[in-house]
Design a protein around this motif. Structure first.
Motif, mmCIF file in Angstrom:
data_model
loop_
_atom_site.group_PDB
_atom_site.id
_atom_site.type_symbol
_atom_site.label_atom_id
_atom_site.label_comp_id
_atom_site.label_asym_id
_atom_site.label_seq_id
_atom_site.Cartn_x
_atom_site.Cartn_y
_atom_site.Cartn_z
ATOM 1 N N ALA A 15 39.658 14.026 0.749
ATOM 2 C CA ALA A 15 38.281 14.471 0.987
ATOM 3 C C ALA A 15 38.278 15.973 1.209
ATOM 4 O O ALA A 15 39.158 16.515 1.881
ATOM 5 N N ALA A 16 37.290 16.628 0.644
ATOM 6 C CA ALA A 16 37.140 18.081 0.789
ATOM 7 C C ALA A 16 35.661 18.430 0.727
ATOM 8 O O ALA A 16 34.852 17.684 0.166
ATOM 9 N N VAL A 17 35.318 19.569 1.313
ATOM 10 C CA VAL A 17 33.943 20.080 1.302
ATOM 11 C C VAL A 17 33.892 21.255 0.336
ATOM 12 O O VAL A 17 34.659 22.214 0.500
ATOM 13 N N PRO A 18 33.043 21.210 -0.679
ATOM 14 C CA PRO A 18 32.971 22.352 -1.613
ATOM 15 C C PRO A 18 32.684 23.647 -0.876
ATOM 16 O O PRO A 18 31.832 23.707 0.013
ATOM 17 N N SER A 19 33.409 24.688 -1.244
ATOM 18 C CA SER A 19 33.256 25.976 -0.564
ATOM 19 C C SER A 19 32.010 26.723 -0.989
ATOM 20 O O SER A 19 31.571 27.637 -0.288
ATOM 21 N N GLU A 25 41.241 27.077 -6.539
ATOM 22 C CA GLU A 25 42.512 27.414 -5.905
ATOM 23 C C GLU A 25 42.802 26.558 -4.666
ATOM 24 O O GLU A 25 43.880 26.671 -4.090
ATOM 25 N N LEU A 26 41.850 25.733 -4.252
ATOM 26 C CA LEU A 26 42.036 24.916 -3.054
ATOM 27 C C LEU A 26 42.386 23.483 -3.434
ATOM 28 O O LEU A 26 41.742 22.907 -4.325
ATOM 29 N N PRO A 27 43.360 22.897 -2.807
ATOM 30 C CA PRO A 27 43.666 21.486 -3.062
ATOM 31 C C PRO A 27 42.458 20.604 -2.758
ATOM 32 O O PRO A 27 41.830 20.727 -1.708
ATOM 33 N N GLY A 28 42.117 19.743 -3.698
ATOM 34 C CA GLY A 28 40.958 18.886 -3.526
ATOM 35 C C GLY A 28 39.659 19.528 -3.948
ATOM 36 O O GLY A 28 38.603 18.891 -3.904
ATOM 37 N N GLY A 29 39.693 20.804 -4.333
ATOM 38 C CA GLY A 29 38.488 21.475 -4.798
ATOM 39 C C GLY A 29 37.542 21.892 -3.699
ATOM 40 O O GLY A 29 36.330 21.959 -3.919
ATOM 41 N N GLY A 30 38.049 22.201 -2.512
ATOM 42 C CA GLY A 30 37.191 22.638 -1.418
ATOM 43 C C GLY A 30 37.952 22.734 -0.117
ATOM 44 O O GLY A 30 39.185 22.581 -0.066
ATOM 45 N N TRP A 31 37.204 23.012 0.976
ATOM 46 C CA TRP A 31 37.827 23.083 2.292
ATOM 47 C C TRP A 31 38.291 21.697 2.712
ATOM 48 O O TRP A 31 37.525 20.734 2.621
ATOM 49 N N PRO A 32 39.522 21.559 3.165
ATOM 50 C CA PRO A 32 40.038 20.212 3.488
ATOM 51 C C PRO A 32 39.384 19.620 4.727
ATOM 52 O O PRO A 32 39.211 20.292 5.740
ATOM 53 N N ARG A 33 38.997 18.368 4.619
ATOM 54 C CA ARG A 33 38.546 17.617 5.792
ATOM 55 C C ARG A 33 39.776 17.096 6.532
ATOM 56 O O ARG A 33 40.778 16.734 5.920
ATOM 57 N N GLY A 34 39.678 17.042 7.829
ATOM 58 C CA GLY A 34 40.806 16.533 8.596
ATOM 59 C C GLY A 34 41.999 17.460 8.598
ATOM 60 O O GLY A 34 43.144 16.998 8.672
ATOM 61 N N GLY A 35 41.757 18.760 8.539
ATOM 62 C CA GLY A 35 42.863 19.708 8.551
ATOM 63 C C GLY A 35 42.391 21.075 8.985
ATOM 64 O O GLY A 35 41.213 21.429 8.853
ATOM 65 N N LEU A 36 43.334 21.882 9.491
ATOM 66 C CA LEU A 36 43.021 23.238 9.935
ATOM 67 C C LEU A 36 43.066 24.209 8.767
ATOM 68 O O LEU A 36 43.897 24.088 7.868
ATOM 69 N N THR A 37 42.181 25.178 8.810
ATOM 70 C CA THR A 37 42.203 26.298 7.886
ATOM 71 C C THR A 37 42.238 27.571 8.717
ATOM 72 O O THR A 37 41.307 27.850 9.477
ATOM 73 N N GLU A 38 43.307 28.328 8.590
ATOM 74 C CA GLU A 38 43.427 29.590 9.316
ATOM 75 C C GLU A 38 42.878 30.718 8.448
ATOM 76 O O GLU A 38 43.334 30.936 7.325
ATOM 77 N N LEU A 39 41.908 31.438 8.989
ATOM 78 C CA LEU A 39 41.337 32.612 8.335
ATOM 79 C C LEU A 39 41.747 33.832 9.150
ATOM 80 O O LEU A 39 41.277 34.033 10.265
ATOM 81 N N LEU A 40 42.630 34.643 8.583
ATOM 82 C CA LEU A 40 43.251 35.748 9.310
ATOM 83 C C LEU A 40 42.684 37.072 8.829
ATOM 84 O O LEU A 40 42.745 37.390 7.633
ATOM 85 N N ALA A 41 42.131 37.841 9.759
ATOM 86 C CA ALA A 41 41.562 39.152 9.434
ATOM 87 C C ALA A 41 41.679 40.041 10.659
ATOM 88 O O ALA A 41 41.565 39.575 11.794
ATOM 89 N N ASP A 42 41.888 41.325 10.420
ATOM 90 C CA ASP A 42 41.996 42.290 11.513
ATOM 91 C C ASP A 42 40.659 42.920 11.872
ATOM 92 O O ASP A 42 40.507 43.468 12.955
ATOM 93 N N ASP A 43 39.704 42.872 10.963
ATOM 94 C CA ASP A 43 38.399 43.481 11.196
ATOM 95 C C ASP A 43 37.327 42.400 11.233
ATOM 96 O O ASP A 43 37.436 41.370 10.554
ATOM 97 N N GLU A 44 36.288 42.656 12.016
ATOM 98 C CA GLU A 44 35.167 41.738 12.098
ATOM 99 C C GLU A 44 34.030 42.214 11.191
ATOM 100 O O GLU A 44 33.913 43.393 10.891
ATOM 101 N N GLY A 45 33.218 41.274 10.746
ATOM 102 C CA GLY A 45 32.064 41.613 9.935
ATOM 103 C C GLY A 45 32.379 41.969 8.503
ATOM 104 O O GLY A 45 31.576 42.635 7.836
#
Length: 290
Positions: free
Chosen positions: A25-29, A37-57
């Protein structure tokens, strides 16, 4: 090829390292290039996604807003745990996310943040979790990953790019950076082959002329929100839950909540009267007509 081996290779629990894994199961981005480029064609359900950035906004929230709109329009709740800034309700509404479906959990202690995020996932009452921890360690991430698997909701953890040098139980990890007017995505961990080049996405929205906003939102796959204007004669309300958009809509507002806590300190009597209260009241009662 042997039939048993063929059946084994088509098992969803088995995936080859040079192919994207099959996700149940995945949620379309909301971004076609990213979904490829995402397994399942979207954000994975039942799993963590780490979004790493040094700047906000730089567009990190705009990256997930189309998926949040898809979930919110289906009746799901969106939980934000310890966001660094007060969420802007009109911005959510403009991207198709009803502010009434957004829950903000604010706490100062980092351990309370982790506890709240874990409980949101284990309760299976929210459609998605967005979490901004103050500190990150492997043990806490493992607990959060297990909670995400148990609840089945997509969970996004926002942290700095220094985390990329450390291992993580999150199945999807993306490094974010601003590139002119677009957002640069470097997917350095996923269940599949290594990404050869970064992805550039336009996640920002631009102002449209009057009458074209709804058309642009429909073209982007986002349902334009229905906003009911508050009556002009309505006095301002300073309750903790301030109505936004519709009478049923409620949104967390720290500024208004803080206004509730302010208490007016009594000052000296401007008339300079220092008589005892009982004497003053007796005289006022005596002056009343029978």
């Amino acid at each position: 090829m042997n039939a048993a081996l063929t059946a084994l290779l088509h098992n969803p629990l088995v995936w080859r390292g040079d192919n994207l894994a099959r996700v149940a199961a995945a949620v379309p981005s909301g971004f076609a290039d990213l979904d490829q480029e995402l397994p399942g064609g979207g954000w994975p359900r039942g799993g963590l996604t780490e979004l790493l950035a040094d700047d906000e906004g730089i567009g990190e929230l705009g990256l997930v807003l189309p998926a949040l709109a898809h979930l919110a329009q289906g009746g799901a709740w969106i939980a934000l745990v310890a966001p660094p800034h007060l969420p802007h309700a009109p911005a959510f509404a403009g991207r198709g996310v009803d502010p009434a479906r957004v829950i903000v959990i604010a706490t100062n202690q980092d351990q309370d943040r982790w506890w709240a995020a874990e409980q949101v996932l284990r309760a299976n009452s929210a459609g998605a979790l967005l979490f901004w921890p103050r500190t990150v360690n492997d043990q806490r991430l493992r607990r959060l990953q297990l909670a995400a698997q148990e609840g089945g909701a997509p969970a996004f953890v926002f942290a700095g790019t220094a985390r990329a040098a450390h291992s993580s139980p999150a199945p999807l990890r993306i490094r974010l950076a601003a590139d002119a007017t677009r957002l640069r995505l470097d997917i350095f961990k996923r269940r599949g082959g290594v990404m050869t080049r970064p992805l550039l996405l336009d996640v920002r929205t631009t102002a449209a002329p009057a009458g074209r906003g709804a058309a642009l939102m429909v073209a982007a796959g986002v349902r334009p929100p229905v906003i009911e204007r508050l009556p002009v004669q309505r006095p301002p309300s300073f309750r903790r839950h301030y109505p936004v958009g519709a009478p049923q809509a409620r949104i967390w507002n720290r500024a208004l909540a803080r206004a509730d806590e302010v208490r007016r300190v009594p000052g000296p009597d401007p008339r300079g009267v220092t008589r005892p209260l009982a004497e003053t009241m007796a005289q006022e009662l005596a002056s009343l007509p029978p």
